[in-house]
Enzyme design. Structure first.
Site, PDB file in Angstrom:
ATOM      1  N   ASP A  11       0.892  -1.114  -0.037  1.00  0.00           N
ATOM      2  CA  ASP A  11      -0.197  -0.004   0.109  1.00  0.00           C
ATOM      3  C   ASP A  11       1.029   1.444   0.149  1.00  0.00           C
ATOM      4  OD1 ASP A  11      -2.110   1.856   0.227  1.00  0.00           O
ATOM      5  OD2 ASP A  11      -3.010   1.116   2.035  1.00  0.00           O
ATOM      6  N   GLU A  12       0.989   1.978  -1.084  1.00  0.00           N
ATOM      7  CA  GLU A  12       1.635   3.091  -1.404  1.00  0.00           C
ATOM      8  C   GLU A  12       3.140   2.869  -0.879  1.00  0.00           C
ATOM      9  OE1 GLU A  12      -0.526   6.768  -0.575  1.00  0.00           O
ATOM     10  OE2 GLU A  12      -2.143   5.614  -0.959  1.00  0.00           O
ATOM     11  N   PRO A  13       3.967   2.083  -1.479  1.00  0.00           N
ATOM     12  CA  PRO A  13       5.286   1.789  -0.810  1.00  0.00           C
ATOM     13  C   PRO A  13       6.213   2.979  -1.228  1.00  0.00           C
ATOM     14  CG  PRO A  13       4.843   0.491  -2.787  1.00  0.00           C
ATOM     15  CD  PRO A  13       3.512   1.235  -2.279  1.00  0.00           C
ATOM     16  N   VAL A  19      -1.101  -0.893  -4.386  1.00  0.00           N
ATOM     17  CA  VAL A  19      -2.084   0.358  -4.238  1.00  0.00           C
ATOM     18  C   VAL A  19      -1.134   1.369  -4.298  1.00  0.00           C
ATOM     19  CG1 VAL A  19      -3.340   1.688  -2.795  1.00  0.00           C
ATOM     20  CG2 VAL A  19      -3.767  -0.811  -3.104  1.00  0.00           C
TER      21      VAL A  19
END
Length: 190
Positions: A12-14, A43
């Site tokens: 998630d939004e790394p 994401v």
């Protein structure tokens, strides 16, 4: 996350808040993870990263799928352009019921899905935040969910992974390696 040798990695939004050099390093790391045979569901807001890494992209807008396909198709989709640039005109008709598909079924791929999501709907109290999300992630594939803030990306990922506090208000099916996992706690899914 990699220590347990997972079949799939949910990110998630790394690259949020990273310097461009760090984004390059993260891109190489995700490519190495994929080369090791691990499937990735990503994401992310960083569209260039998504378009570079992903085999398939699903775009959400207000909890609804507005486009799905290979990166080049999604990048050129009038619905995606309208959602990101704020234009009023869209080619996808308004959804009238949860059963009405928003996009045509994607062409069959060579590998079987490792993760399948069908008709995923989630409510925060009386407000529906996901409106019947369908998603397949095949073995060894990188699939990305993109969309503006509040589009439902993180809610989708949290629901699939079982870490959502909303599990009592989840409808639809999540199948991982052929086994239904929706409403299971995260530690059981892991």
């Amino acid at each position: 996350a990699l220590a347990s040798e997972p079949d799939i990695l949910l990110l998630d939004e790394p690259v949020a808040g990273m310097h461009p050099r760090e984004i390059g390093d993260m891109t190489m790391l995700i490519e190495q993870i994929r080369a090791a045979g691990i499937t990735v569901l990503l994401v992310e807001h960083h569209v260039d990263l998504v378009m570079h890494l992903s085999d398939r992209v699903t775009v959400l807008d207000g909890g609804r799928v507005i486009s799905e396909g290979i990166p080049a198709e999604v990048r050129a989709d009038a619905n995606v352009i309208a959602a990101y640039l704020g234009e009023e005109t869209r080619t996808t008709p308004a959804r009238t019921s949860p059963e009405q598909p928003l996009v045509a079924n994607a062409p069959a791929r060579e590998r079987a899905p490792i993760l399948t999501v069908r008709g995923l709907q989630v409510e925060y109290g009386a407000a529906r935040v996901l409106h019947g999300i369908d998603l397949d992630v095949c073995e060894g594939e990188i699939v990305a969910l993109i969309g503006s803030n509040g589009a439902g990306k993180t809610t989708s990922l949290k629901t699939v992974s079982g870490v959502s506090e909303l599990l009592k208000s989840v409808h639809g099916e999540v199948t991982f390696l052929g086994e239904r996992v929706e409403r299971r706690p995260a530690h059981r899914i892991a």
